[in-house]
Motif scaffolding. Structure first.
Motif, short mmCIF file in Angstrom:
data_model
loop_
_atom_site.label_atom_id
_atom_site.label_comp_id
_atom_site.label_asym_id
_atom_site.label_seq_id
_atom_site.Cartn_x
_atom_site.Cartn_y
_atom_site.Cartn_z
N VAL A 48 0.84 -1.20 0.00
CA VAL A 48 0.00 0.00 0.00
C VAL A 48 0.88 1.26 0.00
CG1 VAL A 48 -1.72 1.32 1.30
CG2 VAL A 48 -1.96 -1.17 1.06
N VAL A 49 1.90 1.27 0.85
CA VAL A 49 2.81 2.42 0.91
C VAL A 49 3.52 2.61 -0.43
CG1 VAL A 49 4.93 3.29 2.00
CG2 VAL A 49 3.09 2.33 3.41
N ALA A 50 3.99 1.54 -1.03
CA ALA A 50 4.67 1.63 -2.33
C ALA A 50 3.70 2.13 -3.41
CB ALA A 50 5.25 0.28 -2.73
N ALA A 69 -6.16 4.54 -11.62
CA ALA A 69 -7.29 3.86 -10.99
C ALA A 69 -6.90 2.45 -10.53
CB ALA A 69 -8.46 3.80 -11.96
N LEU A 70 -6.11 1.75 -11.34
CA LEU A 70 -5.67 0.41 -10.98
C LEU A 70 -4.82 0.44 -9.71
CD1 LEU A 70 -5.22 -2.67 -11.71
CD2 LEU A 70 -3.13 -1.89 -12.84
N VAL A 71 -3.87 1.34 -9.64
CA VAL A 71 -3.00 1.43 -8.46
C VAL A 71 -3.83 1.74 -7.22
CG1 VAL A 71 -1.11 2.74 -7.40
CG2 VAL A 71 -0.94 2.04 -9.80
N ILE A 72 -4.76 2.67 -7.33
CA ILE A 72 -5.61 3.03 -6.19
C ILE A 72 -6.49 1.85 -5.78
CG2 ILE A 72 -7.54 4.50 -5.46
CD1 ILE A 72 -6.25 6.73 -7.19
N ALA A 73 -7.11 1.19 -6.77
CA ALA A 73 -7.99 0.05 -6.46
C ALA A 73 -7.22 -1.09 -5.80
CB ALA A 73 -8.67 -0.43 -7.74
N GLN A 74 -6.03 -1.38 -6.31
CA GLN A 74 -5.24 -2.46 -5.70
C GLN A 74 -4.81 -2.10 -4.29
OE1 GLN A 74 -2.00 -3.68 -8.22
NE2 GLN A 74 -3.34 -4.90 -9.51
#
Length: 136
Positions: free
Chosen positions: A92-94, A112-117
């Protein structure tokens, strides 16, 4: 003197913890397989290099196998769950750092993908923490 159990025995209520570990495994494994199969397409679509997605895919598939193994053991090792939660928090931090630092030219879909993951991993971690507490 009180002692803290290092494992959660089958008689303890570990259903939530096992559920959280298995959900994390399924999500990680599915992402890993997708990254391995269509890294070039996803890379272009999301603004992430395929050279990054391949090793992440390998890691996620191995991670999923480890999570399934941990969840299926007769006793769940609390220290191992702690490591799982620490790795999840690092993910999450990365993810946040990737967004803030602008390491890659992410598309809107990539952002959006980075936020959703990151949100999904944070959710898995929260469930794992709740499962640990409930299991005692």
């Amino acid at each position: 003197m009180a002692t803290v159990a290092s494992t959660i025995h089958p008689t303890a209520d570990a259903k939530l913890l096992r559920f959280a570990l298995k959900q994390d495994a399924m999500g990680s494994g599915a992402n890993g397989v997708v990254y391995l199969v269509v890294a070039a397409i996803f890379g272009e679509l999301f603004g992430l290099p395929a050279a990054l997605l391949y090793p992440i895919g390998v890691f996620l598939v191995a991670w999923a196998a480890a999570l399934f193994l941990l969840a299926s053991r007769p006793t769940v090792n609390r220290a191992a769950v702690g490591v799982v939660m620490a790795v999840n928090i690092a993910w999450v931090v990365a993810s946040v750092e990737l967004l803030i630092a602008g390491w890659f030219p992410l598309t809107g879909l990539g952002t959006a993908l980075v936020i959703a993951q990151a949100a999904a991993v944070a959710g898995f971690t929260g469930l794992q923490f709740a499962g640990l507490r409930k299991a005692g």
